[in-house]
Design an enzyme around this catalytic site. Structure first.
Site, PDB file in Angstrom:
ATOM      1  CE  LYS A 114      -4.183  -1.889   0.665  1.00 31.51           C
ATOM      2  NZ  LYS A 114      -5.382  -1.786  -0.046  1.00 31.51           N
ATOM      3  CE  LYS A 196      -6.460  -8.254  -1.990  1.00 30.18           C
ATOM      4  NZ  LYS A 196      -6.898  -8.290  -0.643  1.00 30.18           N
ATOM      5  CE  LYS A 199     -13.141  -3.709   0.147  1.00 29.89           C
ATOM      6  NZ  LYS A 199     -12.085  -4.584   0.584  1.00 29.89           N
TER       7      LYS A 199
HETATM    8  N1  AQP Z   1      -9.818 -11.354  -4.324  1.00 24.37           N
HETATM    9  C1  AQP Z   1     -10.019 -11.899  -3.139  1.00 24.37           C
HETATM   10  N2  AQP Z   1     -10.140 -13.237  -3.040  1.00 24.37           N
HETATM   11  C2  AQP Z   1     -10.346 -13.796  -1.841  1.00 24.37           C
HETATM   12  N3  AQP Z   1     -10.450 -13.114  -0.696  1.00 24.37           N
HETATM   13  C3  AQP Z   1     -10.329 -11.783  -0.737  1.00 24.37           C
HETATM   14  N4  AQP Z   1     -10.359 -10.831   0.213  1.00 24.37           N
HETATM   15  C4  AQP Z   1     -10.220  -9.613  -0.372  1.00 24.37           C
HETATM   16  N5  AQP Z   1     -10.068  -9.767  -1.705  1.00 24.37           N
HETATM   17  C5  AQP Z   1     -10.129 -11.103  -1.964  1.00 24.37           C
HETATM   18  C6  AQP Z   1     -10.523 -11.094   1.623  1.00 24.37           C
HETATM   19  O1  AQP Z   1     -11.556 -10.276   2.124  1.00 24.37           O
HETATM   20  C7  AQP Z   1     -11.306  -9.999   3.502  1.00 24.37           C
HETATM   21  C8  AQP Z   1     -11.568  -8.569   3.789  1.00 24.37           C
HETATM   22  O2  AQP Z   1     -10.781  -7.773   2.992  1.00 24.37           O
HETATM   23  P1  AQP Z   1     -10.561  -6.265   3.306  1.00 24.37           P
HETATM   24  O3  AQP Z   1     -11.464  -5.450   2.540  1.00 24.37           O
HETATM   25  O4  AQP Z   1     -10.612  -5.979   4.750  1.00 24.37           O
HETATM   26  O5  AQP Z   1      -9.074  -6.079   2.890  1.00 24.37           O
HETATM   27  P2  AQP Z   1      -8.311  -6.342   1.575  1.00 24.37           P
HETATM   28  O6  AQP Z   1      -7.825  -7.734   1.599  1.00 24.37           O
HETATM   29  O7  AQP Z   1      -7.274  -5.265   1.497  1.00 24.37           O
HETATM   30  O8  AQP Z   1      -9.337  -6.175   0.381  1.00 24.37           O
HETATM   31  P3  AQP Z   1      -9.197  -5.396  -0.967  1.00 24.37           P
HETATM   32  O9  AQP Z   1     -10.358  -5.762  -1.789  1.00 24.37           O
HETATM   33  O10 AQP Z   1      -7.845  -5.594  -1.588  1.00 24.37           O
HETATM   34  O11 AQP Z   1      -9.392  -3.913  -0.534  1.00 24.37           O
HETATM   35  P4  AQP Z   1      -8.535  -2.670  -0.897  1.00 24.37           P
HETATM   36  O12 AQP Z   1      -8.521  -2.627  -2.405  1.00 24.37           O
HETATM   37  O13 AQP Z   1      -9.191  -1.498  -0.297  1.00 24.37           O
HETATM   38  O14 AQP Z   1      -7.205  -2.931  -0.292  1.00 24.37           O
HETATM   39  C9  AQP Z   1      -9.884 -10.429   3.788  1.00 24.37           C
HETATM   40  O15 AQP Z   1      -9.931 -11.612   4.549  1.00 24.37           O
HETATM   41  C10 AQP Z   1      -9.309 -10.675   2.434  1.00 24.37           C
HETATM   42  O16 AQP Z   1      -8.341 -11.692   2.444  1.00 24.37           O
END
Ligand code: AQP
Length: 334
Positions: A114, A196, A199
């Site tokens: 990040k 991955k 969002k």
């Molecule tokens: N693509 C994914 N496949 C499987 N699991 C996923 N998770 C996120 N993306 C995938 C799981 O969702 C949980 C919550 O995620 P989060 O929003 O708290 O954090 P993150 O992992 O940082 O999600 P994002 O989508 O990547 O958000 P941004 O873009 O804002 O950083 C976690 O258990 C994660 O593993």
């Protein structure tokens, strides 16, 4: 009667929930509520470690709550709350910051990622994110924390913090156990299978959000990268065909078919039929969730009732832990 074990999880409203959010964590949550006493939250405190548009954050937080319910989380059977409504998270987060070491926080992959992606906003919150996540977990003393593989490092850090804290003050916290579901544990970007599906990253073409229009979903899948292999066949080979493997994982998770069955289904057909088939399966999966989300979102009073009741229940439990912690570390009770 034996008390149910406790389970806790949350997602940041930092972007619209994606197919990855659903097939990774969210899909598993409703099954848990029968067996466990579950706490699920919208992690808005975590979301602001990256700059958010206030109106978008408000919209997404409520939409996420509606989606939790639409995906099967009955608010009568589990506790659904907004993280910032339960002030104990921020308070315990501060305390745990004082038990998390600079070196260990610096090693977190998510911080490194990040920071690289938000070079103009490497703030303290981004760095101490794992301490707040440890607080989220420890306030409820859960038996399991269902997370994706990428969050495993944070749970391990939470375990280190617990061991350090308990080492000084006795058994205050239960050591948290990560629970990582096997299939569909990680859904990758449709345009970059090395990253991955996120969002907020990888651009719009790499993700499918839960509320995307069916036409958009079909377009995303038709555009999905497969491989540059001359052998254009549907075969599960994550190393050499990561794009195809990702699509197969999505299709397998949605339809319940095995990789071998999928290989047979599309044998000798190239990708022309495979990609739209995955798209159609996803459209059908999301259709009822979208309808239910829209219905719930239209009833603002209901949603408000849900998050208020959730915050009340969560605060009650969280306060018990926080009081104990404050007492142990030597704060004077009010
Ligand atoms: N693509 C994914 N496949 C499987 N699991 C996923 N998770 C996120 N993306 C995938 C799981 O969702 C949980 C919550 O995620 P989060 O929003 O708290 O954090 P993150 O992992 O940082 O999600 P994002 O989508 O990547 O958000 P941004 O873009 O804002 O950083 C976690 O258990 C994660 O593993």
């Amino acid at each position: 009667m034996e008390e149910k074990k406790i389970m806790l999880s949350g997602i940041k409203p930092s972007g619209d929930l994606t197919l990855g959010s659903y097939l990774g964590p969210l899909r598993h949550w409703p099954k848990m509520i029968e067996e466990y006493d579950c706490y699920y939250f919208m992690a808005d405190l975590h979301a602001i470690t990256v700059r958010q548009d206030p109106a978008a954050l408000r919209r997404r937080t409520l939409e996420q709550l509606a989606q939790y319910i639409a995906c099967g989380l009955d608010p009568e059977k589990c506790t659904l709350f907004i993280q910032s409504h339960v002030h104990q998270h921020a308070e315990l987060g501060w305390v745990l910051n004082c038990y998390a070491m600079f070196g260990e926080l610096s090693r977190m992959t998510q911080f490194k990622d990040k920071s690289a992606k938000n070079a103009d906003n490497i703030n303290g919150g981004l760095f101490t994110y794992p301490s707040l996540m440890a607080a989220d977990i420890l306030l409820y003393q859960p038996d399991f924390v269902p997370v994706g593989e990428d969050q495993k490092q944070h749970v391990e850090l939470a375990r280190n913090i617990v061991q350090r804290f308990n080492g000084v003050y006795g058994d205050v916290f239960k050591v948290p156990e990560p629970y990582i579901p096997k299939v569909g544990a990680r859904i990758m970007s449709l345009t970059n299978p090395a990253a991955k599906m996120s969002k907020s990253e990888n651009g719009d073409t790499g993700r499918v959000t839960l509320m995307d229009d069916p036409n958009v979903i079909m377009k995303q899948f038709k555009r999905a990268v497969t491989d540059s292999d001359t052998e254009k066949c549907v075969r599960y080979d994550p190393e050499n065909k990561p794009g195809v493997a990702n699509l197969m994982t999505i299709y397998a998770t949605v339809t319940g078919r095995s990789f071998a069955e999928i290989e047979r289904e599309f044998d000798g057909q190239g990708y022309g039929r495979f990609k739209p088939a995955v798209g159609e399966a996803v459209v059908e999966l999301l259709r009822p969730i979208q309808e239910e989300t829209r219905r719930i979102l239209a009833d603002k009073a209901y949603l408000e009732g849900v998050y208020r009741a959730g915050a009340e229940k969560a605060s009650y439990v969280a306060e018990r832990t926080l009081r104990k912690v404050y007492k142990k570390i030597g704060f004077i009770a009010r």
